[in-house]
Design a protein around this motif. Structure first.
Motif, mmCIF file in Angstrom:
data_model
loop_
_atom_site.group_PDB
_atom_site.id
_atom_site.type_symbol
_atom_site.label_atom_id
_atom_site.label_comp_id
_atom_site.label_asym_id
_atom_site.label_seq_id
_atom_site.Cartn_x
_atom_site.Cartn_y
_atom_site.Cartn_z
ATOM 1 N N GLU A 89 0.862 -1.183 0.000
ATOM 2 C CA GLU A 89 0.000 0.000 0.000
ATOM 3 C C GLU A 89 0.897 1.231 0.000
ATOM 4 N N PRO A 90 1.051 1.878 -1.146
ATOM 5 C CA PRO A 90 1.963 3.017 -1.249
ATOM 6 C C PRO A 90 1.280 4.354 -0.986
ATOM 7 N N ASP A 91 2.102 5.353 -0.685
ATOM 8 C CA ASP A 91 1.690 6.763 -0.722
ATOM 9 C C ASP A 91 0.485 7.079 0.142
ATOM 10 N N LEU A 92 0.507 6.611 1.386
ATOM 11 C CA LEU A 92 -0.544 6.927 2.340
ATOM 12 C C LEU A 92 -0.129 8.202 3.067
ATOM 13 N N ILE A 93 -0.763 9.297 2.700
ATOM 14 C CA ILE A 93 -0.314 10.614 3.151
ATOM 15 C C ILE A 93 -0.772 10.868 4.575
ATOM 16 N N THR A 94 0.150 11.355 5.400
ATOM 17 C CA THR A 94 -0.169 11.749 6.761
ATOM 18 C C THR A 94 0.131 13.231 6.926
ATOM 19 N N LYS A 95 -0.220 13.777 8.073
ATOM 20 C CA LYS A 95 0.005 15.201 8.304
ATOM 21 C C LYS A 95 1.492 15.555 8.364
#
Length: 289
Positions: free
Chosen positions: A272-278
Protein backbone atom coordinates in the motif's frame (compact mmCIF):
# COMPACT_ATOMS: atom_id res chain seq x y z
CA UNK A 1 4.47 38.68 1.34
CA UNK A 2 1.38 40.70 0.40
CA UNK A 3 3.43 42.80 -2.01
CA UNK A 4 4.79 39.64 -3.67
CA UNK A 5 1.30 38.20 -4.11
CA UNK A 6 -0.05 41.47 -5.51
CA UNK A 7 2.88 41.85 -7.88
CA UNK A 8 2.56 38.26 -9.07
CA UNK A 9 -1.17 38.73 -9.55
CA UNK A 10 -0.54 41.90 -11.58
CA UNK A 11 1.94 40.15 -13.85
CA UNK A 12 -0.34 37.18 -14.40
CA UNK A 13 -3.38 39.26 -15.18
CA UNK A 14 -1.53 41.56 -17.56
CA UNK A 15 0.99 39.37 -19.35
CA UNK A 16 -0.50 35.90 -19.73
CA UNK A 17 -3.94 34.36 -20.23
CA UNK A 18 -7.13 36.39 -20.52
CA UNK A 19 -9.18 33.37 -19.46
CA UNK A 20 -10.37 32.63 -15.96
CA UNK A 21 -9.34 29.35 -14.34
CA UNK A 22 -12.52 27.51 -15.29
CA UNK A 23 -12.26 28.45 -18.98
CA UNK A 24 -8.54 27.75 -19.06
CA UNK A 25 -8.92 24.11 -18.00
CA UNK A 26 -10.24 22.87 -21.33
CA UNK A 27 -7.30 24.32 -23.28
CA UNK A 28 -4.66 22.63 -21.07
CA UNK A 29 -6.08 19.08 -21.13
CA UNK A 30 -8.16 19.24 -17.93
CA UNK A 31 -11.73 19.30 -19.27
CA UNK A 32 -12.80 16.41 -17.03
CA UNK A 33 -11.74 18.32 -13.94
CA UNK A 34 -13.72 21.26 -15.28
CA UNK A 35 -16.78 19.00 -15.37
CA UNK A 36 -16.20 18.15 -11.71
CA UNK A 37 -16.14 21.86 -10.94
CA UNK A 38 -19.62 22.09 -12.43
CA UNK A 39 -20.94 19.22 -10.32
CA UNK A 40 -19.54 20.60 -7.07
CA UNK A 41 -20.30 24.28 -7.61
CA UNK A 42 -16.70 25.43 -7.88
CA UNK A 43 -17.35 26.54 -11.45
CA UNK A 44 -18.89 29.73 -10.07
CA UNK A 45 -15.84 30.59 -7.96
CA UNK A 46 -13.16 29.67 -10.46
CA UNK A 47 -15.08 31.15 -13.38
CA UNK A 48 -15.32 34.58 -11.76
CA UNK A 49 -12.63 37.13 -12.63
CA UNK A 50 -13.34 38.95 -9.38
CA UNK A 51 -12.93 35.86 -7.20
CA UNK A 52 -9.68 34.57 -5.81
CA UNK A 53 -6.89 34.51 -6.67
CA UNK A 54 -6.51 30.73 -6.48
CA UNK A 55 -3.92 28.09 -7.26
CA UNK A 56 -5.43 24.90 -8.69
CA UNK A 57 -3.63 21.56 -9.01
CA UNK A 58 -5.76 20.08 -11.77
CA UNK A 59 -5.61 16.38 -12.71
CA UNK A 60 -5.24 15.84 -16.43
CA UNK A 61 -7.98 14.16 -18.43
CA UNK A 62 -5.83 11.02 -18.56
CA UNK A 63 -5.51 11.03 -14.77
CA UNK A 64 -9.26 11.18 -14.29
CA UNK A 65 -9.86 8.53 -16.96
CA UNK A 66 -7.60 6.19 -14.97
CA UNK A 67 -9.35 6.63 -11.61
CA UNK A 68 -10.15 3.41 -9.71
CA UNK A 69 -13.84 2.37 -9.84
CA UNK A 70 -14.49 3.22 -6.18
CA UNK A 71 -13.50 6.85 -6.81
CA UNK A 72 -15.47 7.08 -10.05
CA UNK A 73 -18.56 6.02 -8.09
CA UNK A 74 -18.15 8.99 -5.76
CA UNK A 75 -18.64 11.38 -8.66
CA UNK A 76 -21.16 9.34 -10.66
CA UNK A 77 -23.60 8.29 -7.98
CA UNK A 78 -24.36 11.37 -5.96
CA UNK A 79 -21.91 11.37 -3.05
CA UNK A 80 -21.84 15.13 -3.35
CA UNK A 81 -20.21 15.85 0.00
CA UNK A 82 -17.16 13.63 -0.61
CA UNK A 83 -16.90 14.81 -4.23
CA UNK A 84 -16.88 18.40 -2.97
CA UNK A 85 -14.13 17.56 -0.45
CA UNK A 86 -11.97 15.92 -3.11
CA UNK A 87 -12.24 18.89 -5.45
CA UNK A 88 -11.61 21.30 -2.56
CA UNK A 89 -8.38 19.48 -1.78
CA UNK A 90 -6.98 20.50 -5.19
CA UNK A 91 -7.43 24.24 -4.63
CA UNK A 92 -5.45 26.71 -2.54
CA UNK A 93 -5.93 30.42 -2.02
CA UNK A 94 -3.57 33.07 -3.40
CA UNK A 95 -1.13 32.53 -6.28
CA UNK A 96 1.69 30.02 -6.02
CA UNK A 97 3.87 29.84 -9.11
CA UNK A 98 6.20 26.84 -9.24
CA UNK A 99 9.29 28.88 -8.38
CA UNK A 100 7.67 30.15 -5.18
CA UNK A 101 6.84 26.71 -3.80
CA UNK A 102 9.21 25.42 -1.10
CA UNK A 103 10.46 21.86 -0.75
CA UNK A 104 8.41 20.13 1.97
CA UNK A 105 6.22 23.22 2.08
CA UNK A 106 2.67 22.72 3.35
CA UNK A 107 -0.12 24.69 1.67
CA UNK A 108 -3.63 25.11 3.06
CA UNK A 109 -6.38 23.92 0.76
CA UNK A 110 -10.04 24.82 0.47
CA UNK A 111 -10.79 21.61 2.39
CA UNK A 112 -10.84 22.48 6.08
CA UNK A 113 -7.75 21.45 8.06
CA UNK A 114 -6.04 19.87 5.07
CA UNK A 115 -2.75 20.77 3.44
CA UNK A 116 -0.89 19.84 0.27
CA UNK A 117 2.80 18.95 0.52
CA UNK A 118 5.19 20.15 -2.19
CA UNK A 119 8.44 18.34 -2.90
CA UNK A 120 11.34 18.70 -5.32
CA UNK A 121 13.52 15.70 -6.22
CA UNK A 122 16.57 15.49 -8.51
CA UNK A 123 16.14 13.02 -11.38
CA UNK A 124 19.09 12.78 -13.72
CA UNK A 125 19.94 16.25 -14.96
CA UNK A 126 16.51 17.65 -14.15
CA UNK A 127 14.13 17.96 -11.23
CA UNK A 128 10.75 16.41 -10.50
CA UNK A 129 8.13 18.50 -8.73
CA UNK A 130 5.32 16.79 -6.83
CA UNK A 131 2.29 17.87 -4.86
CA UNK A 132 1.18 15.30 -2.28
CA UNK A 133 2.82 12.61 -4.41
CA UNK A 134 1.40 13.62 -7.80
CA UNK A 135 3.84 14.79 -10.45
CA UNK A 136 3.36 18.34 -11.71
CA UNK A 137 3.51 17.81 -15.48
CA UNK A 138 2.60 21.29 -16.73
CA UNK A 139 3.18 24.14 -14.25
CA UNK A 140 2.32 27.83 -14.29
CA UNK A 141 -0.72 27.92 -16.57
CA UNK A 142 -1.83 31.42 -15.68
CA UNK A 143 -5.35 32.81 -15.67
CA UNK A 144 -7.00 36.11 -14.85
CA UNK A 145 -7.84 34.89 -11.34
CA UNK A 146 -4.92 32.62 -10.53
CA UNK A 147 -2.75 29.80 -11.81
CA UNK A 148 -3.22 26.11 -12.71
CA UNK A 149 -0.60 23.38 -12.35
CA UNK A 150 -1.51 20.19 -14.23
CA UNK A 151 -0.85 16.97 -12.27
CA UNK A 152 -0.77 13.32 -13.33
CA UNK A 153 -3.20 11.88 -10.77
CA UNK A 154 -6.17 12.91 -8.69
CA UNK A 155 -5.58 13.59 -5.00
CA UNK A 156 -8.28 11.72 -3.11
CA UNK A 157 -6.37 10.62 0.00
CA UNK A 158 -6.46 13.36 2.59
CA UNK A 159 -3.81 13.68 5.35
CA UNK A 160 -6.18 13.44 8.30
CA UNK A 161 -3.83 12.14 11.02
CA UNK A 162 -0.16 11.97 11.98
CA UNK A 163 1.88 8.87 11.15
CA UNK A 164 1.59 7.50 14.69
CA UNK A 165 -2.21 7.76 14.58
CA UNK A 166 -2.41 6.20 11.14
CA UNK A 167 -0.42 3.17 12.27
CA UNK A 168 -2.49 2.84 15.43
CA UNK A 169 -5.80 2.96 13.56
CA UNK A 170 -4.93 0.66 10.65
CA UNK A 171 -6.40 -2.79 11.26
CA UNK A 172 -3.48 -4.74 9.76
CA UNK A 173 -0.69 -2.93 11.64
CA UNK A 174 -1.34 -4.13 15.18
CA UNK A 175 2.15 -5.52 15.78
CA UNK A 176 4.11 -2.43 14.81
CA UNK A 177 1.55 -0.38 16.75
CA UNK A 178 2.24 -2.50 19.84
CA UNK A 179 5.98 -1.84 19.49
CA UNK A 180 5.42 1.90 19.16
CA UNK A 181 3.22 1.90 22.28
CA UNK A 182 5.65 -0.21 24.31
CA UNK A 183 8.65 1.90 23.26
CA UNK A 184 6.89 5.22 23.87
CA UNK A 185 7.75 6.37 20.34
CA UNK A 186 4.66 8.39 19.44
CA UNK A 187 6.49 11.73 19.45
CA UNK A 188 9.08 10.39 17.01
CA UNK A 189 6.29 9.50 14.61
CA UNK A 190 4.82 13.00 14.86
CA UNK A 191 8.01 14.68 13.66
CA UNK A 192 7.59 16.56 10.41
CA UNK A 193 8.90 15.38 7.05
CA UNK A 194 9.26 11.63 7.56
CA UNK A 195 8.75 8.59 5.38
CA UNK A 196 7.91 5.36 7.20
CA UNK A 197 8.09 1.90 5.64
CA UNK A 198 5.60 0.07 7.86
CA UNK A 199 5.53 -3.75 7.93
CA UNK A 200 2.06 -5.23 8.11
CA UNK A 201 1.17 -8.04 10.50
CA UNK A 202 1.83 -10.70 7.86
CA UNK A 203 5.39 -9.41 7.49
CA UNK A 204 6.04 -10.12 11.16
CA UNK A 205 4.43 -13.56 10.96
CA UNK A 206 6.48 -14.56 7.93
CA UNK A 207 9.85 -13.35 9.25
CA UNK A 208 12.17 -16.27 10.08
CA UNK A 209 13.84 -16.21 13.50
CA UNK A 210 11.92 -13.12 14.58
CA UNK A 211 10.93 -13.19 18.24
CA UNK A 212 8.33 -10.58 19.12
CA UNK A 213 8.35 -11.50 22.81
CA UNK A 214 12.08 -10.89 23.17
CA UNK A 215 11.85 -7.58 21.32
CA UNK A 216 9.05 -6.34 23.59
CA UNK A 217 11.30 -6.85 26.61
CA UNK A 218 13.96 -4.40 25.38
CA UNK A 219 12.95 -0.74 24.89
CA UNK A 220 16.29 0.12 23.28
CA UNK A 221 15.89 -2.66 20.74
CA UNK A 222 12.34 -1.46 20.03
CA UNK A 223 13.57 2.10 19.42
CA UNK A 224 16.30 0.83 17.05
CA UNK A 225 13.82 -1.39 15.20
CA UNK A 226 11.25 1.39 14.67
CA UNK A 227 13.97 3.92 13.74
CA UNK A 228 15.18 1.51 11.05
CA UNK A 229 11.82 1.99 9.30
CA UNK A 230 11.93 5.81 9.22
CA UNK A 231 13.64 8.10 6.72
CA UNK A 232 13.93 11.75 7.72
CA UNK A 233 12.63 13.12 4.45
CA UNK A 234 9.49 12.59 2.39
CA UNK A 235 9.62 10.16 -0.53
CA UNK A 236 6.55 9.26 -2.54
CA UNK A 237 6.79 6.23 -4.84
CA UNK A 238 6.77 8.45 -7.94
CA UNK A 239 10.04 9.93 -6.75
CA UNK A 240 11.93 6.72 -5.96
CA UNK A 241 14.72 5.79 -8.37
CA UNK A 242 16.14 2.39 -9.20
CA UNK A 243 19.33 1.74 -7.24
CA UNK A 244 18.67 4.63 -4.87
CA UNK A 245 19.90 4.38 -1.29
CA UNK A 246 17.92 5.95 1.53
CA UNK A 247 19.28 6.19 5.05
CA UNK A 248 17.10 5.68 8.09
CA UNK A 249 17.11 7.69 11.29
CA UNK A 250 18.76 4.67 12.93
CA UNK A 251 21.60 4.85 10.38
CA UNK A 252 20.89 1.78 8.27
CA UNK A 253 20.71 1.82 4.49
CA UNK A 254 17.59 1.01 2.48
CA UNK A 255 18.08 0.03 -1.17
CA UNK A 256 15.33 0.93 -3.64
CA UNK A 257 14.73 -1.14 -6.76
CA UNK A 258 12.29 0.12 -9.37
CA UNK A 259 11.06 -1.88 -12.35
CA UNK A 260 7.92 -1.41 -14.48
CA UNK A 261 4.93 -1.83 -12.19
CA UNK A 262 7.02 -2.82 -9.17
CA UNK A 263 9.00 -1.14 -6.39
CA UNK A 264 10.90 -3.04 -3.73
CA UNK A 265 12.54 -1.77 -0.56
CA UNK A 266 15.36 -4.09 0.54
CA UNK A 267 13.52 -6.81 -1.43
CA UNK A 268 10.27 -6.08 0.39
CA UNK A 269 7.31 -5.21 -1.80
CA UNK A 270 5.18 -2.15 -1.13
CA UNK A 271 1.61 -3.39 -0.72
CA UNK A 272 0.00 0.00 0.00
CA UNK A 273 1.96 3.02 -1.25
CA UNK A 274 1.69 6.76 -0.72
CA UNK A 275 -0.54 6.93 2.34
CA UNK A 276 -0.31 10.61 3.15
CA UNK A 277 -0.17 11.75 6.76
CA UNK A 278 0.00 15.20 8.30
CA UNK A 279 3.76 14.86 8.76
CA UNK A 280 4.84 12.81 5.76
CA UNK A 281 4.00 9.55 4.00
CA UNK A 282 3.56 5.88 4.90
CA UNK A 283 4.31 2.91 2.64
CA UNK A 284 3.05 -0.43 3.94
CA UNK A 285 5.47 -3.27 3.17
CA UNK A 286 5.02 -7.04 3.20
CA UNK A 287 8.41 -8.11 4.63
CA UNK A 288 10.55 -6.88 7.49
CA UNK A 289 13.46 -4.72 6.41
Amino acid sequence: MLLRVLLTSFLICNVHSKEDIYDLLSSIGCSSFGNLLQGTGYMYRLGDDHSGPYTVFAPSDAAINNLPPEIVKIFNFGNWELAFDIVSYHITKDISLLASLQNNGLYDTMLDNSQLRFNVYPKGNSKVHTISGANITSPDNTATNGVVHVIDRMLYRFPEVYTTQYVHEHQNLSKISLLIDKGGLHDQLKAQNITMFVPNDEAFDAAPNFNMTNLLMNDTAIANFVSSLIVNSVYFTADLVNGQDLFTSQGSRIRINVSPGNITVNNSGISEPDLITKNGVVHIINKLL
